[in-house]
Design an enzyme around this catalytic site. Structure first.
Site, PDB file in Angstrom:
ATOM      1  N   LYS A 154      53.190  27.117 -14.506  1.00  0.00           N
ATOM      2  CA  LYS A 154      52.659  27.283 -13.136  1.00  0.00           C
ATOM      3  C   LYS A 154      52.058  28.678 -12.969  1.00  0.00           C
ATOM      4  CE  LYS A 154      56.377  24.329 -11.740  1.00  0.00           C
ATOM      5  NZ  LYS A 154      57.812  24.375 -11.530  1.00  0.00           N
TER       6      LYS A 154
ATOM      7  N   HIS B 235      67.245  18.248 -22.745  1.00  0.00           N
ATOM      8  CA  HIS B 235      66.657  19.453 -22.148  1.00  0.00           C
ATOM      9  C   HIS B 235      67.347  20.736 -22.599  1.00  0.00           C
ATOM     10  CE1 HIS B 235      63.817  17.864 -19.167  1.00  0.00           C
ATOM     11  NE2 HIS B 235      64.633  16.839 -19.077  1.00  0.00           N
TER      12      HIS B 235
ATOM     13  N   LYS C 279      68.525  33.340 -19.815  1.00  0.00           N
ATOM     14  CA  LYS C 279      67.202  33.629 -19.225  1.00  0.00           C
ATOM     15  C   LYS C 279      66.990  35.143 -19.100  1.00  0.00           C
ATOM     16  CE  LYS C 279      66.958  29.168 -16.855  1.00  0.00           C
ATOM     17  NZ  LYS C 279      65.817  28.503 -17.508  1.00  0.00           N
TER      18      LYS C 279
ATOM     19  N   LYS D  67      63.577  31.962 -11.647  1.00  0.00           N
ATOM     20  CA  LYS D  67      64.283  30.879 -12.346  1.00  0.00           C
ATOM     21  C   LYS D  67      65.769  31.058 -12.029  1.00  0.00           C
ATOM     22  CE  LYS D  67      62.192  32.396 -16.073  1.00  0.00           C
ATOM     23  NZ  LYS D  67      61.548  31.267 -16.691  1.00  0.00           N
ATOM     24  N   ARG D  68      66.578  30.029 -12.316  1.00  0.00           N
ATOM     25  CA  ARG D  68      68.001  30.212 -11.994  1.00  0.00           C
ATOM     26  C   ARG D  68      68.572  31.355 -12.828  1.00  0.00           C
ATOM     27  NH1 ARG D  68      71.212  27.064 -15.892  1.00  0.00           N
ATOM     28  NH2 ARG D  68      69.712  25.940 -17.178  1.00  0.00           N
TER      29      ARG D  68
ATOM     30  N   THR E 291      58.874  25.457 -17.156  1.00  0.00           N
ATOM     31  CA  THR E 291      57.643  24.989 -16.509  1.00  0.00           C
ATOM     32  C   THR E 291      57.129  26.056 -15.556  1.00  0.00           C
ATOM     33  OG1 THR E 291      58.948  23.814 -14.857  1.00  0.00           O
ATOM     34  CG2 THR E 291      58.102  22.511 -16.692  1.00  0.00           C
TER      35      THR E 291
END
Length: 791
Positions: free
Chosen positions: A635, A332, A529, A523-524, A631
């Site tokens: 969504k 991942h 990110k 998201k975390r 993901t």
């Protein structure tokens, strides 16, 4: 009646559970009669959220329940709030695992999850008055969990420590005994997982740690109360929390113990089941497929070898063939630091027999490499399962690749980069071992349950088949140009935004206007990110409004959700800056509704189910080449949000599906990122040449958002402008601002925006976890559906 909401919730849950139990027994019976091949999905996380609504939707009981509750003068919505989110996961890894077990059951595949039953989850996130994150225990098991079944008859002994003794057996073979160990019990709890519109109910089996000798009466009688229960406390720490803080040695030990604890309990369980049904362990790969979700369960490879060698006395060659054919590994990440390694000294102390086996696996592997590449090839030390640079370490990802028959990435770009960079040498050595399975999400939870109005509209227009066959959504494409349908879609979006606005008010006290553009990044918190790139844009926008208060800005509400790991200083600093910026922006009378900023604290599945349907814009802005898949992006797009993103992870495939006109792509590509790093990235130069950016950085560095501690955020700015800053935040700033301006221009034309929103929903049918699981079933597991007899 006098029943409380909790009592009604319990009664309803019991009634739904009874229906699941009957189907569960039928399912097990069908698998047994068919002698089916079974899949076991080993994951340290399963972020399943709440179970009541999901179960009712999947067994088609929701309408009936709503009606019955109405007659009793209450609402399902009220009762649902009595169920806490299960504290079994944190981020995308765990949510993916939850979508996957839903899809296995929906497709009728004999597939089961295995994990740990964490007493306190990861942590519940709170925000202090100064904007900083704090962590408190997540008491999700405070009340009896209606969705688990304790399996008293299923428990296993788990060993740690001790030593290995060798002896000769009667045939003269050298055998190994692992002795003088500390022993912990693993007790089983099952969570039934129903498929949609079918009769299959599989389960997720969770292990809870219990002391073998819970209470020492002699110590207690002497008044040594702490000693009397010390073993109980030591043992049960193993299943207390997800990802214990590991900046100290006891935390590191606990993490490795957790991994081994859940892996050996699961393998003992799998093999018991197998032997009872099929007997001969030589047939294991024909009847069992085990998927390792990331590196956390990789010690399973050494453990299966230990069981086959030491308990069943197989030859090395036979045990190794069986092991490799049974396991497959999902990677991942592309971040080398995220590929787990453990000091050899820890294995020596906690799992001495496994270290012997890993050394032996590595010895055989290195001999193969030398034969192929020559003894002095520089690739050999890099591929070794034992890292010799500095402190000797076991490289779990290398063990996972060597010990599995298939290795998959989770998006086309990720799998390509994994083969070209992360595991390049392995890919050359094992042609055909590496493959791609693009992630997906379950449409049951991520449209039908979280966006019931949209689900009803879709069903009205194209029928119900889309629920289990998501590409059917493509039939909506032609409706995007119909004004009536656009209006219906827009009305549903507005209702969802009102629902989210109410949640924001309740959780943060901030009033937001549902008529503004809802810009969402959930998201975390992590530097790759790039929530800080989003924050820089927010401050830039704030500056523009302050300078031209009469300009016709598109009003925006920027919504964040996500936790920072307790020991991740930079991520926590990003959260604090975000909250301090929000405080300034939200209280500036000049700004009003033109810009609002909020962090929804304690982001998990339940708030996500309110956020996803309400978003207009989906922020997927990681540094290209660093996000495996994502993901959340799927969504959000499925619920009619337009993506603003880099060409990273599954964004690449979303862009391919929805078309370049219906997504806002910005920033460097993965190749350009590599090239920029190679030539030596100098962000201070970028900041010096971009006036808008320099203004933003000066405000942060000079304490505008922290007047009581003006240097508070200077370290964050110093990192961003420091040479070779790894995440290239400033390099993408100008391109990101341009893309955000394109978003504004597009949003001004509401009709056209809604058309594009509908196309995102219509064209993202590929991103169903059903399709992902079908790919695994066909290309990795070789497993077929087995359907229980219809009642």
């Amino acid at each position: 009646g006098t029943a409380s909401d909790r009592e009604l919730y319990n009664a309803l849950s019991q009634s739904v559970r009874d229906q699941l139990m009957a189907r569960w027994l039928e399912t097990q019976k069908a698998y047994k009669e068919a002698g089916a091949k079974k899949v076991y999905y080993l994951s340290l996380e399963f972020l399943i959220g709440r179970s009541l609504s999901n179960a009712m939707i999947n067994i088609d009981a929701q309408d009936e329940a709503v009606k019955a509750l109405k007659d009793m003068g209450t609402e399902l919505e009220l009762l649902r709030e009595n169920e806490p989110d299960a504290g079994l996961g944190n981020g995308g890894l765990g949510r993916l695992a939850a979508c996957f077990i839903d899809s296995m059951a929906t497709l009728g595949l004999p597939g089961f999850g295995y994990s740990i039953r964490y007493d306190y989850g990861m942590f519940a996130q709170g925000v202090n008055d100064d904007g900083s994150q704090f962590e408190r225990p997540d008491y999700w098991l405070r009340f009896q969990n209606q969705w688990e079944v304790k399996r008293d008859e299923v428990a296993y002994d788990i060993q740690f420590g001790g030593k290995v003794v060798t002896y000769q057996d009667d045939s003269g073979h050298t055998r190994y005994d692992w002795v003088d160990t500390e022993v912990v019990r693993a007790e089983a709890f099952d969570v039934p997982t129903p498929g949609n519109n079918g009769s299959t109910v599989n389960h997720l089996r969770l292990w809870s740690a219990k002391a073998n000798d819970e209470f020492k009466l002699p110590y207690f009688n002497k008044g040594e109360y702490h000693e009397a229960v010390s073993e109980k406390n030591w043992s049960e720490n193993i299943s207390r929390v997800l990802y214990p803080e590991d900046s100290h040695q006891p935390g590191k030990d606990l993490r490795l113990k957790q991994q081994y604890f859940f892996v050996t309990a699961s393998l003992q369980d799998i093999l018991n089941d197998f032997i009872e049904e099929h007997g001969d362990l030589k047939k294991l790969p024909q009847k069992v497929a085990i998927q390792l979700n990331d590196t956390h369960p990789t010690v399973a490879i050494a453990e299966l070898m230990r069981i086959l060698l030491d308990v069943h006395h197989m030859s090395w060659a036979e045990a190794w063939d069986i092991t490799r054919e049974t396991f497959a590994y999902t990677c991942h990440t592309l971040l080398p630091e995220a590929l787990e390694t453990w000091p050899v000294s820890m294995f020596e102390r906690l799992l001495p027999r496994h270290l012997d086996i890993i050394y032996a696996i590595n010895h055989h592997f290195l001999e193969e490499l030398k034969e192929k590449f020559g003894a002095d090839d520089p690739r050999i030390p890099a591929m070794s399962i034992i890292g010799e640079d500095g402190e000797r370490r076991v490289r779990m990802a290398n063990l996972a690749v060597v010990g599995s028959h298939k290795v998959n990435g989770v998006a086309a770009l990720h799998s390509q980069l994994m083969q070209e960079i992360t595991f390049k040498d392995f890919h050359e050595f094992y042609p055909g071992k590496f493959t791609n399975v693009t992630n997906g999400v379950t449409p049951r939870r991520w449209i039908k349950e979280c966006n019931p109005e949209l689900a009803a509209l879709i069903t009205k227009k194209i029928g119900r088949d889309w629920e289990n066959n998501l590409p059917e959504l493509a039939k909506l494409e032609k409706l995007a140009s119909q004004k009536t349908f656009r209006n219906q879609f827009a009305k549903i979006k507005l209702n969802n935004k009102k629902r989210l606005a109410a949640l924001i008010k309740e959780r943060t006290g901030v009033e937001v206007n549902p008529d503004t553009l809802f810009d969402v990044q959930v998201k975390r918190f992590h530097e790759y990110k790039r929530q800080h790139l989003n924050i820089l844009h927010v401050i830039h926008r704030y500056n523009q409004i302050r300078k031209n208060p009469d300009h016709d800005f598109v009003p925006r509400t920027v919504i964040f959700g996500g936790k920072a790991a307790p020991g991740y200083v930079m991520a926590k600093r990003m959260i604090k800056l975000l909250n301090r910026v929000a405080e300034v922006v939200n209280n500036d009378p000049v700004v009003g509704d033109k810009l609002k900023v909020v962090l929804i604290p304690n982001y998990n599945v339940s708030p996500a189910q309110i956020i996803m349907p309400a978003a207009d814009l989906s922020e997927q802005i990681s540094t290209a080449g660093m996000e495996a898949s994502g993901t959340g992006n799927m969504k959000l797009a499925l619920n009619g949000a337009l993506t603003i993103g880099t060409l990273d992870g599954a964004n690449v495939e979303i862009a391919e599906e929805v078309g370049d006109d219906n997504i806002f792509i910005f920033g460097m590509t993965a190749d350009e990122v590599e090239a920029e790093r190679a030539k030596g990235y100098r962000p201070s130069q970028i900041a010096a040449e971009n006036k808008d950016l320099a203004e933003v950085l000066d405000l942060i560095a000079n304490g505008f958002f922290a007047p009581e501690n003006p240097h508070e955020f200077k370290p964050l700015v110093d990192t961003l402008v420091g040479d070779n800053e790894h995440f290239l935040v400033l390099a993408d700033f100008a391109s990101y601002v341009d893309a955000q301006n394109r978003v504004d221009d597009q949003y001004r034309d509401k009709e056209e925006w809604m058309r594009k929103a509908i196309l995102n929903t219509a064209l993202c049918g590929k991103f169903s976890s059903d399709r992902s699981i079908q790919d695994y079933a066909d290309n990795i597991w070789n497993v077929k559906p087995v359907l229980p007899k219809a009642k």
